[in-house]
Enzyme design. Structure first.
Site: not given
Lengths: 165, 288, 818
Positions: C255, C402-403, C772
């Site tokens: 990423q 995902r936060c 998120e």
């Protein structure tokens, strides 16, 4: 370990190759045939990223040996669009934002295609059940369901010949 | 996760398969749908030197009614049960189970025979077939024999087939009048094995249960019948109190192991609850 | 350490140091609307248009290109020998049988790496982590040796043939046990302790005072279990070192390709310009593809040593047992309120279980990430957070799921406590929240832990959610059902996110500031390519960035191709995670566009023979004020930029921007969940779920909906299903998808979504980021709904995942059964 000469029809094209008995069908498709649209996401027949159609039924190609496909017919995501035309399911996934990272998408489309072949007008719950062997981590499934509904509606439209003049 | 090497045979007939099985006695595994065996091979938990694939043998995929029973070919795919009008209309217990085995893609490949022959108490068909009082047909070098399902499950992953026998058919007695069945499975999510599952097939005479068989999924080391629960049910009017006693008996006689699905105590209690629900559903079907 | 000292409140001026940013509206209340702003026609497709995604045609035809799809001539395959013990001495590694197999090229061990000084690597938090161990293993499934072979199948066979002798050591799995230092995880460290760091935020003295004066205090121990992002594509690499050129190409599931290139350069000593990291299509990331795992390093080293391409692709079981986890926070939390039920303070003692290394993917100054956002959406006087972190015999990690950095933990805690307080006081949880929200006219709002919330309107979002779900009718239904002995619950979560890291002054990873970048080149015929330092893993950047540029320059979004992920071509950036792409690279796209627009003005003035001051911008052209028929479109200007540009202006039409955000952005929302509970089995059924999100201005409503739906399912997952579980020996019990339970389309409910729009005052297009929010906001809504259903039975709290057994146990303790 045994080697086997197999002939398989893949997306309408016959191919003959020598394979090791333990070669998984998904590796045959991805590596021997370079059809990399079929993906691998787990080791336990759980995720469905490798879903293809074998002799008219969807299967998880990580849980079938290539040698078992001998004499059989395979359809992968690469064979879904015909004559440069997207299949209504492919259109539906695009129109309805039924994908994000795209990794589960080929398997999802194959499962959805199988569903619509057997049940042209599925309810929302029937759609959800039909894709419950395919995991998606991105979309939350709502839009995949909408994509399949889009395709079902489009496939159920009468073809031009059927429309009364 | 790559399986170890093995020799592969794909016989075209059952007799060839039996011959191969005898030739490779002790080394060979039969490959049916492969949905349990191939993952086990990928983890190298199973490393059979020889695989005998039954998928090329014609005539082992069928669901039909024969002389008072439903005959299911061993290589019948689970999804064929979902698609069978016969099963859906008259074998409700089996129809219930067919919808909750693994997931829909797995059901396209997995076979009824494989699910039973694997003798895994976590599989769904063993409890279903125990509740039906089914019969398993085996073919060996000396011909076929019928094995009562009650005698089929010997131990965990161990069945009553001889080393050179192949399961070819499952026979389920056609339910008589006023009969009903149901399978109630609790799973954590689609594709999971059961926390507990209860299969019931019974016959009613008015409010009274005249016969009943109850099979339990994944709450014992070997697929089991809840015989004490059955005894408490047969000959009795099916009241809430009676159901409670029957459920409690099933909970008491099962023998679950604690795991991520829950403690043994929890699984027993779920078995109690599901037993009641399955019987209620079966009674409703028997009497409607 | 105290990074958010309330005694030194950060003034907006401190944060707005960016030269581009015009903090217009920063000190004013930002109006909330529900209408998505659209200023361009559909054929241009700027912001607010529901555009179909540009990236989709390749994916729906099976033509995506993921790392495992890369095939190079002569490529070798790597597979990994892993430890069956969570803590053990390595006595001997015998690879002779493996090396004797046909097709096995090499077996690489820690000793081999030590010869090149590559057996240790830095973590993102500047701790150290073994690449391959020499003396001992410290977690189950740890990489012990790597086999390189001519095929995947032979490599797998060879793994079975590498014989490793271990001497098992005592294992410490429980972080509270680890604090006692009876078993040391890291004996390589100078300090003989499992403690890693201690961190505090807020004002202890002020908080203690508030608690001493409080009329009501609720306290709860809340555990946020270890979970795993489990993107459907696992991690992998194809390393391709070419000895003749000295060039190392790394196709990698990352990423953050640019930062990874720098880390590889620093660790390996290879010159950075000879390293090309290529992050092709990525099959989901969610934070799990930010770190560097040992497999990547050995794969690259193998290619370097062998001079051949080497591929490594993780199995799912390796991914689940050894890759970075998320969360694993133990929180002892207290909330204080006055006699009127007004929240006054928050006090938290936390323990972070980091496994065998602090490999969290946090900005360096923030050992517990942005956890101190934990006062949430509520206005209170004081807060204090006191945190420790320890090593245990588990894999390292501490990445997001995902936060944003540790915001999920913070939000879960404050939303649970808020609900407990409301129930304790006998107040309706919705009304209680409304009473305690930070009022809309208090923004920008300085939180007691030092944050500067940019904008918000919490009342509007919650009211919309209440209206949409029909809250009052549901409460009535609940009362009726309860009277009949049925169990139904309604749960609310009104979260505040903090994303878009971040301002260079405070935010860096391994010293690299957390800006992000955009480079736009417009070709003579008016088509453009735009490259970014971020990397989509499914977020749809190829579409949304093109829409931002279309909005700014009036180029049809179809004419703007977006590229990311190749460090040889894209400008440097910190990557995509923590919902930072829109706040950082999205802003960079705006700024670069505006630079181009400024140059275009000069060219237009030249072409129209007017002064620049006489020109005004109109969607896609510079036109003469008062005489709009005299105009030059961006396409005409682009052509002129190469064919007829003013003599004092350079040719070409391109710009690059490295955007340093003046502040973080603070998306928010209110979620309401309705559950039904099976009294007999303890099963929780999510009947309805309404999510109202406010992510500021919306770039593409279709993409925002998709992000919200996906995030909600990833919020449902840890709330009800997912947990990485270890036994007392440190063996991972959830190493496959048969035990680590990702929800399917059947478990995942039909999400009902909506939005309010409260723009960010400092972001150049008022956007905030959304990826998120739902993952952060959903778990407490679900947990609150379950507890709401059971409160009358004496249940105050159930830790997630709320499994049927946990609910059954609570029911049983209350004497309820079926």
């Amino acid at each position: 370990m045994s080697q086997h000469k197999i002939t398989v029809t893949v997306n309408g094209q016959a191919v003959t190759q020598e394979v090791e008995s333990r070669l998984l069908l998904v590796h045959f498709i991805r590596e021997n045939l370079d059809l990399t649209g079929t993906h691998i996401g787990c080791d336990t027949t759980s995720c469905g990223a490798c879903t293809i159609s074998l002799n008219g039924r969807t299967v998880k190609s990580c849980t079938v040996f290539a040698v078992q496909a001998n004499g059989g017919e395979i359809e992968t995501i690469e064979g879904v669009a015909q004559g440069g035309q997207l299949h209504p399911l492919q259109e539906g996934f695009w129109e309805k934002h039924g994908l994000q990272c795209g990794y589960c998408t080929p398997g999802m489309i194959m499962s959805a295609k199988h569903l619509l072949a057997h049940n042209p007008d599925p309810s929302e719950m029937e759609i959800r059940q039909a894709i419950s062997g395919n995991l998606c981590r991105c979309t939350g499934y709502n839009k995949i369901v909408e994509a399949i509904q889009y395709a079902a509606a489009k496939l159920n439209q009468p073809t031009p010949e059927e429309v009364p003049a | 996760m790559i399986p170890g090497a093995f020799d592969y045979h794909a016989p075209g007939t059952l007799s060839e398969a039996v011959t191969l099985l005898r030739q490779h006695a002790g080394d060979a595994k039969l490959l049916a749908g492969g949905q349990s065996l191939i993952p086990a091979m990928r983890f190298r938990l199973a490393m059979p030197p020889v695989l005998i694939d039954l998928n090329q043998i014609e005539g082992l995929e069928y669901v039909r009614e024969d002389n008072g029973h439903l005959a299911i070919g061993a290589m019948t795919r689970e999804s064929a049960l979902e698609e069978s009008g016969l099963v859906q209309s008259r074998f409700h217990l089996l129809a219930d189970a067919a919808r909750v085995i693994a997931d829909p893609v797995v059901r396209n490949r997995a076979t009824v025979g494989g699910n039973i022959a694997h003798a895994d108490p976590a599989n769904d068909h063993p409890a279903v077939m125990l509740a039906y009082g089914a019969e398993v047909i085996a073919l060996g070098p000396n011909g076929t024999r019928a094995i009562a399902i009650d005698n089929f499950f010997v131990d965990l992953f161990e069945n009553a087939l001889a080393e050179d026998e192949i399961l070819t058919e499952i026979r389920i007695p056609t339910p008589g009048a006023n009969s009903g069945g149901a399978y109630v499975k609790m799973e954590r999510k689609v594709g999971d094995y059961a926390i507990s599952g209860v299969a019931v097939q019974l016959t009613m005479n008015g409010d009274t249960c005249t016969s009943a068989r109850i099979g339990l999924t994944n709450v014992s080391p070997t697929p089991m019948r809840a015989k004490q629960a059955e005894q408490l049910l047969v000959g009795q009017v099916v009241t809430d109190e009676r159901l409670e006693a029957v459920g409690a008996a099933a909970a008491a006689e099962c023998d679950p192991s604690p795991d991520l699905r829950g403690s043994a105590e929890y699984k027993r209690d779920v078995t109690r609850v599901l037993t009641k629900r399955a019987i209620r559903q079966a009674v409703e079907r028997a009497t409607s | 350490m105290n990074y958010h000292d309330p005694h030194k409140p950060k003034h907006l001026a401190d944060r707005f140091e960016n030269k581009h940013a015009v903090p217009n509206g920063a000190s004013a209340v930002v109006a909330t609307t529900e209408t998505v702003r659209v200023t361009t026609p559909a054929d241009i497709g700027g912001m607010g248009h529901r555009m179909k995604r540009k990236e989709d045609p390749r994916f729906i035809q099976g033509k995506g290109r993921y790392v495992d799809d890369i095939k190079l001539p002569g490529m070798l395959y790597m597979d990994i020998v892993r430890s069956p013990y969570a803590h053990a001495k390595i006595l001997n590694i015998d690879a002779s049988a493996a090396l004797a197999l046909d097709g096995v090229v090499a077996v690489i061990t820690g000793k081999d790496l030590a010869a090149h000084n590559l057996h240790w690597m830095p973590t993102l938090m500047s701790d150290t982590q073994m690449v391959l161990p020499i003396d001992k293993v410290v977690y189950y499934s740890q990489e012990v040796a790597c086999v390189i072979a001519t095929s995947r199948y032979i490599a797998a066979d060879a793994v079975e043939q590498v014989m490793v002798d271990y001497e098992p050591l005592d294992v410490v799995v429980d972080p509270y046990q680890a604090l006692k230092d009876e078993t040391l995880v890291r004996d390589d460290k100078e300090l003989k302790t499992n403690r890693i760091w201690h961190w505090e935020a807020g004002d202890k003295e002020a908080t203690d005072k508030v608690f001493a004066a409080a009329a009501h205090v609720v306290k709860e121990h809340i555990y946020l279990p270890r979970i795993h992002v489990a993107s459907i594509e696992t991690c992998g690499m194809v390393a391709n070192f070419t000895p003749a050129t000295g060039k190392m190409q790394l196709y990698m599931t990352t990423q953050a390709p640019h930062a990874i290139r720098t880390v590889f350069a620093l660790v390996s000593g290879l010159p950075e310009h000879r390293i090309q990291v290529i992050s092709p299509d990525i099959g989901g990331g969610f934070g799990g593809k930010v770190p560097v795992y040992p497999g990547y390093v050995v794969c690259a080293v193998a290619s370097l040593l062998l001079g051949k391409p080497v591929k490594w692709i993780e199995d799912r079981s390796e991914n689940l047992t050894a890759d970075s986890f998320a969360r694993d926070y133990h929180l002892e939390a207290e909330l204080a309120a006055d006699a009127n039920g007004k929240i006054t303070g928050l006090r938290v003692n936390g323990l972070a279980d980091h496994g065998c290394a602090d490999a969290a993917a946090n900005p360096s100054k923030f050992p517990a990430g942005l956890f101190s956002i934990c006062t949430g959406s509520y206005d209170m006087q004081a807060a204090h957070i006191n945190f420790d972190a320890v090593y245990t015999n588990k894999p390292p990690g501490g990445v997001a799921y995902r936060c944003s950095f540790r915001v999920t933990e913070a939000v879960h805690m404050i939303e649970r406590l808020t609900d407990i307080m409301a129930h304790e006081l006998g107040e309706d949880p919705a009304a209680f929240r409304m009473k305690n929200f930070i009022p809309a006219d208090h923004f920008p709002y300085k939180s007691p832990t030092g944050w500067e919330y940019d904008s918000g309107n919490y009342h509007a979002a919650l009211q919309k959610a209440l209206d949409m779900i029909g809250y009052d009718a549901l409460r009535q239904e609940q009362a009726e059902k309860r009277a009949r002995g049925e169990l139904m619950g309604i749960g609310i979560s009104s979260f505040t996110e903090v994303v878009g890291a971040g301002p260079a002054k405070d935010y860096d990873i391994l010293g690299i500031k957390m800006f992000d970048s955009a480079e736009i080149r417009i070709h003579p015929t008016g088509k453009a390519i735009a490259r970014f330092g971020t990397k989509s893993q499914g977020q749809g950047h190829e579409t949304t960035y093109a829409q931002i540029i279309a909005e700014e320059l009036g180029l049809p979004m179809a004419d703007v191709d977006v590229e990311e992920g190749d460090t040889d071509t894209a400008p440097y950036g910190l990557g995509t995670y923590a919902s930072r792409s829109t706040p950082t690279a999205g802003a960079a796209a705006v700024m670069a566009s505006r630079k181009i627009k400024a140059k275009a003005r000069k060219i237009a003035a030249h072409l129209l023979e007017v002064s620049e001051d006489d020109l005004e911008w109109n969607i896609n052209k510079w036109q003469v004020k008062g005489s709009p028929e005299q105009a030059k479109t961006i396409q005409e200007i682009a052509f002129a930029a190469y064919t007829n540009h003013p003599p004092d202006v350079e040719a070409g039409l391109e710009a690059t921007d490295y955007y340093n955000p003046p502040n973080l952005t603070f998306p928010f929302g209110s979620y309401i969940c309705v559950v039904d509970i099976d009294k007999g089995t303890g099963e929780v059924h999510v009947r309805r779920f309404v999510a109202i999100d406010d992510c500021g201005n919306i770039i593409n409503p279709l993409v925002v909906e998709g992000q919200v739906h996906g995030g909600l399912t990833m919020g449902l997952a840890p709330a009800l299903y997912e947990e990485i579980v270890y036994d007392e020996n440190g063996q991972c019990l959830t190493g496959t998808f048969a035990d680590y339970l990702l929800p399917t389309a059947v478990e995942s409910p039909k999400w009902e979504t909506g939005h309010t729009i409260t723009p960010s005052p400092h972001h150049p297009i008022g956007a905030k980021g959304v990826g998120e929010s739902p993952t952060v906001g959903a778990p407490p809504a679900i947990a609150n709904a379950v507890v709401d259903a059971l409160w009358h039975l004496g249940v105050r709290h159930i830790d997630i995942p709320i499994t049927p057994q946990k609910v059954w146990q609570a029911l049983r303790d209350a004497g309820v059964t079926d």
